[in-house]
Write a protein that holds these residues in place. Structure first.
Motif, PDB file in Angstrom:
ATOM      1  N   SER A   1      30.632  30.803  40.812  1.00  0.00           N
ATOM      2  CA  SER A   1      30.845  30.838  39.361  1.00  0.00           C
ATOM      3  C   SER A   1      32.110  30.088  38.974  1.00  0.00           C
ATOM      4  CB  SER A   1      30.935  32.281  38.873  1.00  0.00           C
ATOM      5  OG  SER A   1      32.138  32.869  39.329  1.00  0.00           O
ATOM      6  N   THR A   2      32.175  29.742  37.707  1.00  0.00           N
ATOM      7  CA  THR A   2      33.371  29.107  37.158  1.00  0.00           C
ATOM      8  C   THR A   2      34.117  30.150  36.343  1.00  0.00           C
ATOM      9  OG1 THR A   2      32.212  27.018  37.011  1.00  0.00           O
ATOM     10  CG2 THR A   2      34.212  27.242  35.708  1.00  0.00           C
ATOM     11  N   PRO A   3      35.333  30.504  36.754  1.00  0.00           N
ATOM     12  CA  PRO A   3      36.074  31.520  36.015  1.00  0.00           C
ATOM     13  C   PRO A   3      36.440  31.020  34.620  1.00  0.00           C
ATOM     14  CG  PRO A   3      37.462  30.550  37.696  1.00  0.00           C
ATOM     15  CD  PRO A   3      36.083  29.979  37.876  1.00  0.00           C
ATOM     16  N   SER A   4      36.204  31.866  33.635  1.00  0.00           N
ATOM     17  CA  SER A   4      36.509  31.487  32.261  1.00  0.00           C
ATOM     18  C   SER A   4      36.881  32.715  31.465  1.00  0.00           C
ATOM     19  CB  SER A   4      35.287  30.812  31.632  1.00  0.00           C
ATOM     20  OG  SER A   4      35.502  30.616  30.263  1.00  0.00           O
TER      21      SER A   4
ATOM     22  N   GLY B   1      37.956  45.025  35.119  1.00  0.00           N
ATOM     23  CA  GLY B   1      36.873  44.598  36.016  1.00  0.00           C
ATOM     24  C   GLY B   1      36.575  43.122  35.879  1.00  0.00           C
ATOM     25  N   CYS B   2      36.495  42.649  34.635  1.00  0.00           N
ATOM     26  CA  CYS B   2      36.239  41.216  34.405  1.00  0.00           C
ATOM     27  C   CYS B   2      37.408  40.385  34.926  1.00  0.00           C
ATOM     28  CB  CYS B   2      36.024  40.942  32.920  1.00  0.00           C
ATOM     29  SG  CYS B   2      34.523  41.672  32.242  1.00  0.00           S
ATOM     30  N   GLY B   3      38.616  40.862  34.707  1.00  0.00           N
ATOM     31  CA  GLY B   3      39.797  40.151  35.195  1.00  0.00           C
ATOM     32  C   GLY B   3      39.813  40.067  36.709  1.00  0.00           C
ATOM     33  N   LEU B   4      39.371  41.128  37.369  1.00  0.00           N
ATOM     34  CA  LEU B   4      39.321  41.133  38.824  1.00  0.00           C
ATOM     35  C   LEU B   4      38.282  40.136  39.331  1.00  0.00           C
ATOM     36  CD1 LEU B   4      40.677  42.552  41.165  1.00  0.00           C
ATOM     37  CD2 LEU B   4      38.944  44.319  41.019  1.00  0.00           C
TER      38      LEU B   4
ATOM     39  N   ARG C   1      37.232  37.413  37.738  1.00  0.00           N
ATOM     40  CA  ARG C   1      37.764  36.063  37.482  1.00  0.00           C
ATOM     41  C   ARG C   1      38.852  35.714  38.489  1.00  0.00           C
ATOM     42  NH1 ARG C   1      37.806  37.984  31.901  1.00  0.00           N
ATOM     43  NH2 ARG C   1      35.882  37.260  30.940  1.00  0.00           N
ATOM     44  N   SER C   2      39.667  36.720  38.834  1.00  0.00           N
ATOM     45  CA  SER C   2      40.744  36.514  39.797  1.00  0.00           C
ATOM     46  C   SER C   2      40.186  36.101  41.159  1.00  0.00           C
ATOM     47  CB  SER C   2      41.564  37.793  39.928  1.00  0.00           C
ATOM     48  OG  SER C   2      42.564  37.652  40.900  1.00  0.00           O
ATOM     49  N   ILE C   3      39.167  36.799  41.631  1.00  0.00           N
ATOM     50  CA  ILE C   3      38.561  36.466  42.924  1.00  0.00           C
ATOM     51  C   ILE C   3      37.888  35.100  42.857  1.00  0.00           C
ATOM     52  CG2 ILE C   3      36.766  37.143  44.569  1.00  0.00           C
ATOM     53  CD1 ILE C   3      37.518  40.080  43.919  1.00  0.00           C
ATOM     54  N   SER C   4      37.243  34.796  41.744  1.00  0.00           N
ATOM     55  CA  SER C   4      36.620  33.481  41.586  1.00  0.00           C
ATOM     56  C   SER C   4      37.666  32.372  41.666  1.00  0.00           C
ATOM     57  CB  SER C   4      35.870  33.417  40.252  1.00  0.00           C
ATOM     58  OG  SER C   4      35.226  32.193  40.103  1.00  0.00           O
ATOM     59  N   CYS C   5      38.822  32.581  41.052  1.00  0.00           N
ATOM     60  CA  CYS C   5      39.907  31.589  41.113  1.00  0.00           C
ATOM     61  C   CYS C   5      40.413  31.403  42.537  1.00  0.00           C
ATOM     62  CB  CYS C   5      41.056  32.007  40.202  1.00  0.00           C
ATOM     63  SG  CYS C   5      40.739  31.744  38.459  1.00  0.00           S
ATOM     64  N   ILE C   6      40.447  32.486  43.309  1.00  0.00           N
ATOM     65  CA  ILE C   6      40.877  32.376  44.706  1.00  0.00           C
ATOM     66  C   ILE C   6      39.929  31.452  45.464  1.00  0.00           C
ATOM     67  CG2 ILE C   6      41.170  33.626  46.882  1.00  0.00           C
ATOM     68  CD1 ILE C   6      41.980  36.078  45.129  1.00  0.00           C
TER      69      ILE C   6
ATOM     70  N   HIS D   1      44.334  38.866  37.221  1.00  0.00           N
ATOM     71  CA  HIS D   1      44.527  40.234  37.717  1.00  0.00           C
ATOM     72  C   HIS D   1      45.371  40.164  38.976  1.00  0.00           C
ATOM     73  CE1 HIS D   1      43.842  44.390  38.761  1.00  0.00           C
ATOM     74  NE2 HIS D   1      43.075  44.555  37.690  1.00  0.00           N
ATOM     75  N   TRP D   2      46.432  40.942  39.032  1.00  0.00           N
ATOM     76  CA  TRP D   2      47.362  40.891  40.152  1.00  0.00           C
ATOM     77  C   TRP D   2      46.753  41.437  41.441  1.00  0.00           C
ATOM     78  CZ3 TRP D   2      48.746  45.314  42.692  1.00  0.00           C
ATOM     79  CH2 TRP D   2      48.448  46.512  42.052  1.00  0.00           C
ATOM     80  N   PHE D   3      45.679  42.211  41.340  1.00  0.00           N
ATOM     81  CA  PHE D   3      45.100  42.843  42.527  1.00  0.00           C
ATOM     82  C   PHE D   3      43.937  42.042  43.115  1.00  0.00           C
ATOM     83  CE2 PHE D   3      43.297  46.575  44.839  1.00  0.00           C
ATOM     84  CZ  PHE D   3      44.442  46.898  45.539  1.00  0.00           C
TER      85      PHE D   3
END
Length: 92
Positions: free
Chosen positions: A22-25, A45-48, A50-55, A67-69
């Motif tokens: 996915s593309t984080p947005s 939950g959505c932030g988490l 997106r955070s994993i997608s960015c990783i 999301h910091w976690f």
């Protein structure tokens, strides 16, 4: 392979694959999240997700801003997949 027996393993692999593809947005898009559908601008939950997608896309600073976690969560999920793989896939 019996999917019902290995449901958790299949679920986590599928979930991480979906996040990797996915593309984080932060912009509104189709979501199953009830908070997002109600117009709430920030959902942990959505932030988490997106955070994993960015990783997976190599953007660690953006991941941390969503999301910091995210990084610890990805490490925990990969460890869980490893443990489940050892438990169930040893016979293949």
């Amino acid at each position: 392979m019996n999917i019902s027996k290995h449901f958790e393993l299949v679920f986590w692999i599928a979930a991480l694959t979906a996040l990797a593809c996915s593309t984080p947005s932060a912009h509104h898009h189709f979501s199953l999240c009830p908070l997002s559908n109600l117009g709430v601008s920030w959902c942990p939950g959505c932030g988490l997700g997106r955070s994993i997608s960015c990783i997976f896309h190599g953007d660690l600073s953006q991941s941390f801003s969503y999301h910091w976690f995210g990084i610890p969560t990805l490490a925990i999920l990969l460890h869980r997949i490893f443990i489940l793989s050892k438990k169930y896939l040893v016979y293949f």
